[in-house]
Structure formats: structure tokens, C-alpha cells
Enzyme design. Structure first.
Site, PDB file in Angstrom:
ATOM      1  N   HIS A 117     -37.249 -10.327   9.089  1.00 11.56           N
ATOM      2  CA  HIS A 117     -37.212  -9.010   8.455  1.00 11.56           C
ATOM      3  C   HIS A 117     -36.874  -9.149   6.979  1.00 11.56           C
ATOM      4  O   HIS A 117     -36.204 -10.095   6.558  1.00 11.56           O
ATOM      5  CB  HIS A 117     -36.196  -8.098   9.154  1.00 11.56           C
ATOM      6  CG  HIS A 117     -34.777  -8.585   9.073  1.00 11.56           C
ATOM      7  ND1 HIS A 117     -33.890  -8.144   8.115  1.00 11.56           N
ATOM      8  CD2 HIS A 117     -34.093  -9.477   9.830  1.00 11.56           C
ATOM      9  CE1 HIS A 117     -32.721  -8.740   8.287  1.00 11.56           C
ATOM     10  NE2 HIS A 117     -32.815  -9.557   9.323  1.00 11.56           N
ATOM     11  N   CYS A 120     -33.183 -10.112   4.792  1.00 11.22           N
ATOM     12  CA  CYS A 120     -32.439 -10.908   5.773  1.00 11.22           C
ATOM     13  C   CYS A 120     -31.212 -11.547   5.124  1.00 11.22           C
ATOM     14  O   CYS A 120     -31.328 -12.298   4.149  1.00 11.22           O
ATOM     15  CB  CYS A 120     -33.344 -11.985   6.360  1.00 11.22           C
ATOM     16  SG  CYS A 120     -32.520 -13.053   7.566  1.00 11.22           S
TER      17      CYS A 120
END
Length: 217
Positions: A117, A120
Site C-alpha cells: 500500500h 507504507c
């Protein structure tokens, strides 16, 4: 008030319960969730307990904001999940390899999704130049990716965009690491149709993006 037993002193001490959500709230939510499932589908848990046969193995980040079932709209039993900090594939990680072998050989999943993602914290910690403890050893593959893509990353002026690009490159590297594991190689040699995908999730918009770095037999 909650009563704690002080074993060393041999007495009971009364202390205030730590602030925050009471654990009984979680148990109460569970009861309501289970009751709701049974109301909508009386055989739901009977069917769920009888067989686990997911099509997907999800290798994701431990970040609490990226729950595999929730963001993909899948029900329990539909995705087998392994999570660690920064969604890394260490080929010496017995935990991950055990999950991978079970998913491939026993559950016979068809798709393996490596999902990281943007934003992060693990990727950021790997690159911030500070010591964080044992996690520094774990995050070394991220630094390796950054070093190999140094020229490319330096062309990205915005620091946030640069870090997000590193998140993408790290995911692509994990797909490649998975492809090279003996477990996957053996499965492909035996004709198993297993496809590996690299996805990234946006915390700010809730959307998954396919990085188009698939690996296939």
C-alpha cells in the site's frame, strides 16, 4: 474498576481499567455479527466450518488499515491470508513458506496476490536512515530494491511520489521472489495453474491497483 491479583505480594489490587475500548465491546460486536449472519443465512457457519477452499492467497502488509477480506469484498473462507511488515517475501521465512506450501499443495489456490500500500510505514522506515531495531534486518530487501532503482527514483522530485514508487517497485520484487521459490517452481513443473499478481492499495481512496507484474507458468 477491575480487580488484579498481585502474585508477588499475594494480595488483590484494585486498579482502573486501562483507557480505550473495552475488550468486552469486541466480544459483543462478535455476538451481533454472528447473529446477523445466522439470521440472513441459517447454514452459514455450518457450511463455512465444513470446508476451506479459497481460490486466493493474499500476502499483504500487517498494517491494520489494509484488511484483505474487507477491501476485496470477500467473505471468510474465500481468501487465505499471510501478512507481515511491508509485505515482504523472504525466501528463508519459514512462516511465509509454510503458508505458501499449504496454500499451493493443500488448498490448491489459483491466484497469489502480493499487496502493498502507498504510505507504507515499513518502506518509509527502511529508507529514513534511523535505527529501529530488529526490523532493520527484516526491511533490508526494501533497501536492496531502492539501491537497484536508485537512478530511477532520483528522477522523481516529489518525496511522497518517490516513496510511493518505491512501494510499487518493492511489490514487483516480491512477485519475482515468489516466482523463484522452489514451491512455485515445483508446482508449475507439475502443471499447476498458479498465477502471481502484484497489487497496491491506496489508503486515501480505498482503491486497489494492478501493477501488471504478473507471473504465470
Amino acid at each position: 474498576m477491575v480487580r488484579w491479583f498481585n502474585r508477588r505480594a499475594g494480595v488483590n489490587d484494585e486498579q482502573k481499567r486501562p483507557e480505550g475500548r473495552d475488550l468486552t465491546d469486541l466480544l459483543a460486536h462478535n455476538v451481533r455479527w454472528a447473529e446477523g449472519k445466522r439470521e440472513n443465512d441459517p447454514d452459514y457457519f455450518k457450511r463455512l466450518s465444513a470446508l476451506q477452499r479459497p481460490e486466493y492467497l493474499w500476502i499483504g502488509c500487517s498494517d491494520s488499515r489494509v484488511p484483505a477480506n474487507v477491501i476485496t469484498g470477500l467473505e471468510p473462507g474465500e481468501v487465505f491470508v499471510h501478512r507481515n511488515v511491508a509485505n515482504l517475501v523472504h525466501r528463508g521465512d519459514i512462516n511465509l513458506l509454510s503458508v505458501l506450501e499449504f496454500a499451493v499443495e493443500t488448498l490448491e489456490v489459483r491466484h497469489i496476490i502480493v499487496c502493498g500500500h502507498y504510505g507504507c510505514g515499513g518502506v518509509q522506515s527502511a529508507m529514513d536512515g534511523h535505527r529501529h531495531g530488529i526490523i532493520d534486518h527484516w526491511l533490508q530487501p526494501v533497501r536492496d530494491v531502492a539501491e537497484s532503482a536508485k537512478d530511477h527514483l532520483e528522477e522523481i522530485a516529489d518525496p511522497e511520489d518517490r516513496m510511493n514508487r518505491l512501494c510499487e517497485l518493492s511489490i514487483e520484487a516480491q512477485v519475482e521472489s515468489l516466482r523463484r521459490t522452489p514451491i512455485i517452481k515445483s508446482a508449475w513443473q507439475r502443471g499447476k495453474e498458479i498465477y502471481i499478481h502484484g497489487w497496491v492499495y491506496g489508503l486515501e481512496d480505498g482503491l486497489l491497483r494492478d501493477l501488471q507484474c504478473d507471473a504465470a507458468p
